[in-house]
Scaffold this active site. Structure first.
Site, PDB file in Angstrom:
ATOM      1  N   GLU A 177      25.557  14.338  10.121  1.00 55.31           N
ATOM      2  CA  GLU A 177      26.473  13.831  10.640  1.00 55.31           C
ATOM      3  C   GLU A 177      27.116  14.738  12.410  1.00 55.31           C
ATOM      4  O   GLU A 177      27.497  13.835  12.884  1.00 55.31           O
ATOM      5  CB  GLU A 177      27.245  12.654  10.746  1.00 55.31           C
ATOM      6  N   HIS A 255      32.852   7.444  10.292  1.00 51.89           N
ATOM      7  CA  HIS A 255      32.718   9.257  10.438  1.00 51.89           C
ATOM      8  C   HIS A 255      33.789   9.776  10.757  1.00 51.89           C
ATOM      9  O   HIS A 255      35.199   9.117  10.082  1.00 51.89           O
ATOM     10  CB  HIS A 255      32.122   9.829  11.841  1.00 51.89           C
ATOM     11  N   CYS A 373      34.130  10.964  19.940  1.00 51.72           N
ATOM     12  CA  CYS A 373      32.397  10.355  20.301  1.00 51.72           C
ATOM     13  C   CYS A 373      31.713  10.861  20.808  1.00 51.72           C
ATOM     14  O   CYS A 373      30.999  11.132  21.059  1.00 51.72           O
ATOM     15  CB  CYS A 373      32.472   9.150  19.799  1.00 51.72           C
TER      16      CYS A 373
HETATM   17  O1  SUG Z   1      25.890   6.450  15.005  1.00 52.85           O
HETATM   18  N1  SUG Z   1      26.854   4.043  17.502  1.00 52.85           N
HETATM   19  C1  SUG Z   1      27.084   5.187  16.981  1.00 52.85           C
HETATM   20  C2  SUG Z   1      28.240   5.386  17.035  1.00 52.85           C
HETATM   21  C3  SUG Z   1      28.690   6.965  17.033  1.00 52.85           C
HETATM   22  C4  SUG Z   1      30.467   7.123  16.703  1.00 52.85           C
HETATM   23  N2  SUG Z   1      29.805   8.895  16.944  1.00 52.85           N
HETATM   24  C5  SUG Z   1      31.696   9.409  16.230  1.00 52.85           C
HETATM   25  N3  SUG Z   1      32.380   8.131  15.453  1.00 52.85           N
HETATM   26  N4  SUG Z   1      31.854  10.374  16.943  1.00 52.85           N
HETATM   27  C6  SUG Z   1      26.426   5.251  15.735  1.00 52.85           C
HETATM   28  O2  SUG Z   1      27.154   4.228  14.649  1.00 52.85           O
HETATM   29  C7  SUG Z   1      24.711   2.075  17.653  1.00 52.85           C
HETATM   30  C8  SUG Z   1      24.276   0.990  18.806  1.00 52.85           C
HETATM   31  C9  SUG Z   1      23.960  -0.014  18.753  1.00 52.85           C
HETATM   32  O3  SUG Z   1      24.453  -0.105  17.480  1.00 52.85           O
HETATM   33  O4  SUG Z   1      23.145  -0.480  19.249  1.00 52.85           O
HETATM   34  C10 SUG Z   1      25.569   3.876  17.694  1.00 52.85           C
HETATM   35  O5  SUG Z   1      24.193   4.242  16.939  1.00 52.85           O
END
Ligand code: SUG
Length: 450
Positions: A177, A255, A373
């Site tokens: 990730e 994460h 993020c």
């Molecule tokens: O991978 N949300 C992302 C958020 C990523 C956050 N990044 C960090 N924590 N670094 C994920 O879960 C949601 C998309 C949706 O539900 O439409 C999404 O992909």
């Protein structure tokens, strides 16, 4: 070259024109809660741009990475849908709506998941190493890796200075990730790359430990992936792999950066970020010496549920030109009493942090993406910055160009039915084609290639 000062650049992902709320990420509570809400892609992109401009105003070098074209019709074709683009989209929507949703996410905006980075000063060959994340834990995110690799190879094209590796094999064993599970800490005594991982692919490797996994939500990053990235980046003893607390993941910390953030000699963390917290802190003290500082939040002070809802740890901890640290936090953590109290304590304690700024990135937050993020940290030497292969470093002119571009091309509301019309895809392609010219990126998208 090796004596040059290294400074951190923040590469923010610009939220894309297809930004929407589709509930795609089990274990990411905000994503699940906001499924089906009407989104505002223009608002999301403008919030992102304002954050970039704010960070730049603090004296930190800010850069930008582009969105990706969605719906990803190529991915739908690989899954058996046929015909022209409109036919493919319609067929996907009528046979399996969820597939169309998965192929329409603007999730590339969360560039903390784009790659893991090791600066030239830490690697055996004195090059900056980047490994794009395969994001294989979530289908919609795995679609990002190829284009991300292409974009990074354009931006970091100079192979004497940069090494952009292939992503790890896209299988569950090596689920990676990116930097969201990686923290680089340093002091005058040493450097440590702390890799958080959620599960072991090879369970027998855990024999003898009291190894546990989350039971409610998926653990995304594997130990094996973190080891491979540390190896690719030639980090040797500088890498420290530590398991994320299974209970933290079950509370919604999908994460590491949901419950911890570090920079230089400073680590902010929740007690449910990692297993064996005290042992981790002792190990870091051993490696970094007396300069190492941390601010630990316990459940009593800040319940994990509040930390997950308000994201105080998903802040940017920015090193300023005057040597102080500034926190850029989401405004949700100002509105949450426990989160705000914790950040106020960080500010009051005897450490390098001397400001907390609360910014509005609510469109991203509603999908579980806070300020941290939205950015990929890339420590570079000044001479590296002048050798970047595209116009990605934010200055006033680029900010104005990007703002005008967003205002020209983005919708201010988007619902699932909008994705069904091929006219929307054409709109996205026109916008992104123009963007690659503006950023001097060349042809990086499938639709631009023969
Ligand atoms: O991978 N949300 C992302 C958020 C990523 C956050 N990044 C960090 N924590 N670094 C994920 O879960 C949601 C998309 C949706 O539900 O439409 C999404 O992909």
């Amino acid at each position: 070259m090796s004596t040059e000062v290294t400074r951190e650049l923040n590469f923010d992902g610009l939220p894309g024109p297809s930004h929407n709320f589709a509930g795609l990420s089990p274990g990411n509570i905000a994503s699940t809660e906001h499924a089906g809400d009407l989104s505002n892609p223009r608002g999301a992109a403008l919030q992102g741009l304002e954050k970039m401009r704010f960070v730049q105003s603090l004296g930190v070098v800010q850069a930008v990475l582009p969105p990706q074209p969605r719906p990803a019709v190529g991915a739908l074709r690989r899954l058996g849908f046929q015909g022209d683009d409109q036919a493919v989209i319609r067929a996907a929507a009528s046979e399996d709506e969820q597939l169309l949703r998965l192929c329409a996410s603007a999730s590339a905006m969360w560039t903390a998941n784009a790659a893991t980075v090791a600066p030239a000063c830490d690697t055996a060959d004195s090059r900056t190493h980047l490994t794009p994340a395969n994001l294989s834990a979530m289908f919609h995110r795995s679609l990002e890796a190829d284009t991300t690799t292409r974009v990074l190879r354009r931006v970091f094209a100079d192979e004497a200075r940069f090494a952009v590796h292939d992503a790890l094999p896209t299988v569950s064993h090596f689920a990676d990730e990116g930097a969201a599970n990686h923290t680089r800490l340093y002091s005058s005594q040493g450097v440590t790359h702390l890799f958080g991982w959620g599960r072991r692919a090879y369970k027998a490797g855990a024999q003898g430990d009291d190894y546990q996994e989350p039971t409610r939500f998926p653990a995304r990053q594997t130990y094996e992936a973190s080891r491979a990235v540390a190896r690719l980046h030639q980090l040797g003893q500088r890498a420290l792999l530590w398991q994320q607390a299974p209970r933290g993941i079950d509370e919604g910390a999908f994460h590491t950066d949901v419950l911890a953030v570090g920079s230089g000699n400073m680590l902010l963390l929740h007690e449910l970020a990692f297993v064996d917290t005290q042992e981790l802190l002792d190990e870091l003290k051993q490696r970094l010496g007396e300069e190492f500082q941390y601010c630990l939040a316990k459940q009593g002070e800040l319940p994990a549920a509040d930390a997950v809802a308000a994201y105080p740890f998903n802040s940017q901890l920015l090193e300023l030109p005057n040597g102080k640290l500034a926190i850029v936090a989401p405004k949700e953590s100002q509105d949450n009493q426990a989160a705000c109290r914790y950040l106020t304590r960080v500010l009051a304690e005897d450490n390098r942090v001397d400001a907390v700024h609360y910014l509005d990135v609510n469109q991203s937050m509603k999908n579980g993406g806070g300020p941290a993020c939205l950015r990929l940290r890339v420590p570079l030497r000044d001479s590296d910055v002048t050798h970047l292969g595209a116009r990605v470093v934010l200055d006033d002119a680029l900010y104005s160009d990007l703002k005008a571009w967003v205002e020209r091309h983005y919708r201010d509301r988007l619902s699932f039915t909008d994705l069904l019309d091929v006219a929307f895809l054409r709109e996205v392609e026109t916008a992104l084609d123009e963007l690659t010219q503006l950023l001097k990126l060349g042809s990086v998208y499938d639709f631009q290639r023969p």
